[in-house]
Design a protein around this motif. Sequence first.
Motif, short mmCIF file in Angstrom:
data_model
loop_
_atom_site.label_atom_id
_atom_site.label_comp_id
_atom_site.label_asym_id
_atom_site.label_seq_id
_atom_site.Cartn_x
_atom_site.Cartn_y
_atom_site.Cartn_z
N LEU A 123 -21.89 -19.71 10.60
CA LEU A 123 -22.85 -18.72 10.75
C LEU A 123 -24.16 -19.23 11.53
O LEU A 123 -24.64 -20.36 11.18
N LEU A 124 -24.53 -18.43 12.67
CA LEU A 124 -25.70 -18.66 13.49
C LEU A 124 -26.93 -17.66 13.27
O LEU A 124 -27.80 -18.02 13.04
N ARG A 125 -26.54 -16.35 13.53
CA ARG A 125 -27.44 -15.34 13.44
C ARG A 125 -27.16 -14.23 12.64
O ARG A 125 -25.95 -13.72 12.89
N VAL A 126 -27.94 -13.38 12.03
CA VAL A 126 -27.58 -12.08 11.65
C VAL A 126 -28.77 -10.93 12.18
O VAL A 126 -29.86 -11.14 12.18
N ASP A 127 -28.36 -10.15 12.81
CA ASP A 127 -29.06 -9.13 13.56
C ASP A 127 -30.15 -9.88 14.44
O ASP A 127 -31.24 -9.51 14.64
N GLY A 128 -29.52 -10.98 15.24
CA GLY A 128 -30.56 -11.58 16.17
C GLY A 128 -31.53 -12.60 15.46
O GLY A 128 -32.09 -13.27 16.21
N LYS A 129 -31.63 -12.76 14.32
CA LYS A 129 -32.31 -13.73 13.68
C LYS A 129 -31.53 -14.95 13.41
O LYS A 129 -30.47 -14.99 12.71
N GLU A 130 -32.01 -16.06 13.64
CA GLU A 130 -31.62 -17.46 13.39
C GLU A 130 -31.62 -17.60 11.92
O GLU A 130 -32.45 -17.63 11.42
N ILE A 131 -30.36 -17.90 11.31
CA ILE A 131 -30.34 -18.25 9.94
C ILE A 131 -30.07 -19.84 9.89
O ILE A 131 -28.96 -20.35 10.38
N VAL A 132 -31.02 -20.44 9.24
CA VAL A 132 -30.69 -21.92 9.04
C VAL A 132 -31.07 -22.11 7.47
O VAL A 132 -31.96 -21.77 7.09
N PRO A 133 -30.26 -22.91 6.78
CA PRO A 133 -30.36 -23.44 5.49
C PRO A 133 -31.78 -23.91 5.36
O PRO A 133 -32.16 -24.90 6.24
N PRO A 134 -32.65 -23.76 4.06
CA PRO A 134 -31.96 -23.08 2.90
C PRO A 134 -32.12 -21.79 2.88
O PRO A 134 -31.86 -21.13 1.82
N GLU A 135 -32.84 -21.03 3.97
CA GLU A 135 -32.79 -19.49 4.09
C GLU A 135 -31.48 -18.96 4.19
O GLU A 135 -30.58 -19.30 4.93
N HIS A 136 -31.25 -17.85 3.04
CA HIS A 136 -30.28 -17.24 3.04
C HIS A 136 -30.15 -15.85 3.61
O HIS A 136 -31.19 -15.19 3.70
#
Length: 421
Positions: A130-143
């Motif tokens: 997983l890279l991004r959701v709706d253009g938002k970068e997602i990096v652990p620990p953020e779910h």
Amino acid sequence: MTTSPGQEMTLTNSAKREVLERVLKALTWKFYKPELLDATWRDAIESHRKGIEAAPTQDAFELAVTSLLQTLKTSHLGFFHGTAKRASSRAALSATYLADETANGSRWIFQDVHDGGSAALAGLQPGNILLRVDGKEIVPPEHPVFPMGASSTVDLIANDGQERTVSVEVAQPKGKKLQFVEPTLVQSKLLSEGIGYLKVAMFPGMIGVEVANSMSSAIAALGNISRLIIDLRGNTGGGVGALRLMSLITPNRVPVGFSPGKRWAKRDLAAEKTRFPRLGRIPSSKGALWLLGLQFLPALITKSPIVLETEGLGSKPYDGKIVLLVDRHTASAAEMVTIFAKENQLATIVGEKTAGRLLSATSVKVGHGFRLALPTGAYFTWNGTALEGSPIEPDVIADFDWQQRRSGVDAQLLKAINIAG
């Protein structure tokens, strides 16, 4: 509570205070472990109160109350609005993930993707990064969280190494009490001559008539198999429907366990458990549920624990030759099945340590469309084992190797097949 066209719902200060007080009152009445509501908890309330009351939007209010609840450090505790506007990947997509280092840095990697769920229908696969959701970068620990009843754009590294963008459609959940979208619940197939495979994604419903019937039908469809692999990887639990699966792996009537509420916290359960009423049959249709309710009405009134007992469905040709697949996301009622099989030596447990999240829970209305999900009882096996916070160790360790999975190899399943012989 006020809204403006095209804007997120907001709450008045008095509404936020009212909801918070109802949350605190519900915990006082129902929370399974009253000793946790101590001076430390009261200090946490006061330290979080200002942020909760100052939350400018519904989402901010949910997050602020959730932050307070997380200080109790227990599972099955959550706060959400009945409109189910957003949910986790597990609930919205019928998918789970783990964090690891990749060529793109620390990322979430999909682990379980249940057929029929939003992720599977969008083409997501175990091993996708997983890279991004709706253009938002997602990096652990953020779910990541996903809007319910809407589509989300997901950017990922597919298993062929290419970056792709997919649109994930998340349906509205069927009810308001729990934020989840139901995947294909039960699947079965023949893996090779004599080896059957049964996958159960979850056990929805308080009694679970439909999932119980589906499991029985799936086993019957496998025919005269001599070995059985049961796949509970990514199964996040549910209700009493799990009793049918336990009944399908033992021919006899065997006591399983019970969930005493807060009033039983200091009682001698080992001495009293033999007097608790027993539930040892799942009705074949929902129309018979009222009879079950009538039968256990006295126990519900007196808040007596009810012992689950397997149904005594008789011998099966695969008895004693069962392999149970689990992983870090196997939780709740799926852990009930796992520990039952382990304590009664009914199956070889293969995979990863389970989640260690096993409590009985409910959800209650706390005003202005909000609900509080909270644990109302600790679960004890008949042997006295309590699993909350204590993951179940498999008999045979088989870690999820996401790099192998990206190449199409399900090493955990291959290990189970090898053990089943």
